[in-house]
Structure formats: C-alpha cells, structure tokens
Write an enzyme that holds these catalytic residues in place. Structure first.
Site, PDB file in Angstrom:
ATOM      1  N   ALA A  83       0.833  -1.199   0.000  1.00  0.00           N
ATOM      2  CA  ALA A  83       0.000   0.000   0.000  1.00  0.00           C
ATOM      3  C   ALA A  83       0.870   1.252   0.000  1.00  0.00           C
ATOM      4  O   ALA A  83       1.952   1.265   0.593  1.00  0.00           O
ATOM      5  CB  ALA A  83      -0.923   0.014   1.205  1.00  0.00           C
ATOM      6  N   GLU A 116      -1.980 -12.340  -3.918  1.00  0.00           N
ATOM      7  CA  GLU A 116      -3.318 -12.242  -4.484  1.00  0.00           C
ATOM      8  C   GLU A 116      -3.578 -10.773  -4.762  1.00  0.00           C
ATOM      9  O   GLU A 116      -3.123  -9.906  -4.022  1.00  0.00           O
ATOM     10  CB  GLU A 116      -4.405 -12.749  -3.515  1.00  0.00           C
ATOM     11  CG  GLU A 116      -4.355 -14.232  -3.227  1.00  0.00           C
ATOM     12  CD  GLU A 116      -3.486 -14.574  -2.030  1.00  0.00           C
ATOM     13  OE1 GLU A 116      -3.034 -15.719  -1.950  1.00  0.00           O
ATOM     14  OE2 GLU A 116      -3.251 -13.696  -1.180  1.00  0.00           O
ATOM     15  N   ASN A 121      -8.057  -4.527  -9.927  1.00  0.00           N
ATOM     16  CA  ASN A 121      -6.899  -3.660  -9.691  1.00  0.00           C
ATOM     17  C   ASN A 121      -5.907  -3.785 -10.846  1.00  0.00           C
ATOM     18  O   ASN A 121      -4.839  -4.398 -10.726  1.00  0.00           O
ATOM     19  CB  ASN A 121      -6.252  -3.993  -8.350  1.00  0.00           C
ATOM     20  CG  ASN A 121      -5.264  -2.938  -7.916  1.00  0.00           C
ATOM     21  OD1 ASN A 121      -4.815  -2.119  -8.709  1.00  0.00           O
ATOM     22  ND2 ASN A 121      -4.921  -2.972  -6.631  1.00  0.00           N
ATOM     23  N   TYR A 128       2.721  -6.173 -11.254  1.00  0.00           N
ATOM     24  CA  TYR A 128       3.184  -7.524 -10.969  1.00  0.00           C
ATOM     25  C   TYR A 128       3.625  -8.237 -12.248  1.00  0.00           C
ATOM     26  O   TYR A 128       4.630  -8.952 -12.250  1.00  0.00           O
ATOM     27  CB  TYR A 128       2.118  -8.322 -10.230  1.00  0.00           C
ATOM     28  CG  TYR A 128       1.696  -7.684  -8.920  1.00  0.00           C
ATOM     29  CD1 TYR A 128       2.622  -7.065  -8.085  1.00  0.00           C
ATOM     30  CD2 TYR A 128       0.370  -7.681  -8.518  1.00  0.00           C
ATOM     31  CE1 TYR A 128       2.238  -6.468  -6.905  1.00  0.00           C
ATOM     32  CE2 TYR A 128      -0.019  -7.087  -7.322  1.00  0.00           C
ATOM     33  CZ  TYR A 128       0.915  -6.484  -6.528  1.00  0.00           C
ATOM     34  OH  TYR A 128       0.537  -5.896  -5.347  1.00  0.00           O
TER      35      TYR A 128
END
Length: 175
Positions: A83, A116, A121, A128
C-alpha cells in the site's frame, strides 16, 4: 511526474509511531481491517516501510508513505499487502517496495513469491506482470467487502542464483 527517491527499512514491534502510520495508510487503502502489530506477532512476518528520502533532510526518520507486509515461510514469500499513501500513488513507491521484497527473496534463497490481487486492480496487475509474475489461479469471491475475485499470482526464483524464472499464465485474467 518525477518519481521520488525512497528509503525502505524493516519495522519491528517497538516502532510504535511507524506502525500507527502504516495502519493509517492501510485504513485509507483497504476496506478490510489490518493490524501491523498483529502481523509482527507472527515470527514469519516481515513488514517494510517506504520513506521519502527528501523528507529525511528535515527528519532523520520521516513517517512511512507506503508499506509491504509478507510472510516468509520455508522457501516461499507470500506478499499479503502492498500500500502507498493515496496522495502519492503512481510514483513508484509500490514498485520500490516490491523490488525490495524480491531482492530479499533472492538473498534468502526463496523459491517462489506468491500474492493475491483484486481482479479489478489493473494497475497492480500490470506492476506484478512487469516484475515477472504470472497468473496462477482465481479465488472466487475472495474479498468480503464486495464478493470480488482474487487473482493468484506467482513468481519463481532459482534459489541458487536468485534469478527470476520465466513462467506462463495458468489462467486467463483479461476480459
């Protein structure tokens, strides 16, 4: 937009002000409850905080602007949360945290890194994928707040060299 330089360090249970800042970031980013203190009670948990380097000119330990929490169990690293302070998103802080976690994985002979991500998103999925992760599976209705699916992603590493191993998607996640 210029990407800020960040410094990343590992937090411990004694870092009260930093843990409070991390939890404030989590509240701003995630609908689910998150306790940094609870995570640090697990011996396999690692929690890294990103700090703006420019803020260090005025404060030797500026508050965190992002964090990553993962579980390191045996030869696996499971990234639980990444985050960034909402006002600082899309400036490379999440990428810096992931790069740091992957360097840690390589240095500690980790064989796979798992995570995960919400199907919606797209920015995180792109990050990723850019790092080499591939789609492994789907966890249907994984997120309780709106029954959204989670995409399971994986990155293999050679434990002897730390190099990332090429993988391929096991499922289709687009569309």
């Amino acid at each position: 937009m210029k990407r800020p330089e960040v410094h990343i360090d590992r937090l411990g249970a004694a870092d009260e002000a930093d843990l409070a800042a991390v939890e404030a970031i989590a509240r701003a980013c995630f609908p689910e409850a998150f306790s940094a203190r609870e995570e640090l009670g697990r011996p396999w948990a690692v929690l890294w905080a990103a700090r703006l380097a420019e803020a260090a000119a005025n404060d030797p330990r500026p508050p965190p602007v992002g964090f990553l929490v993962a579980w390191h169990v045996a030869d696996e690293l499971h990234v639980l949360n990444v985050a960034t302070e909402p006002s600082l998103r899309r400036r490379g802080i999440g990428r810096a945290l992931m790069d740091f976690a992957l360097a840690y994985a390589a240095a500690h002979r980790v064989r796979i890194v798992l995570l995960e991500v919400r199907r919606s998103n797209r920015a995180a999925i792109k990050l990723y994928r850019d790092l080499g992760f591939t789609a492994l599976g789907v966890r249907p209705r994984y997120y309780a707040d709106n029954d959204e699916d989670a995409i399971e992603m994986i990155l293999g590493l050679d434990p002897d060299t730390g190099r990332f191993l090429a993988g391929r998607d096991e499922i289709r996640i687009d569309g």
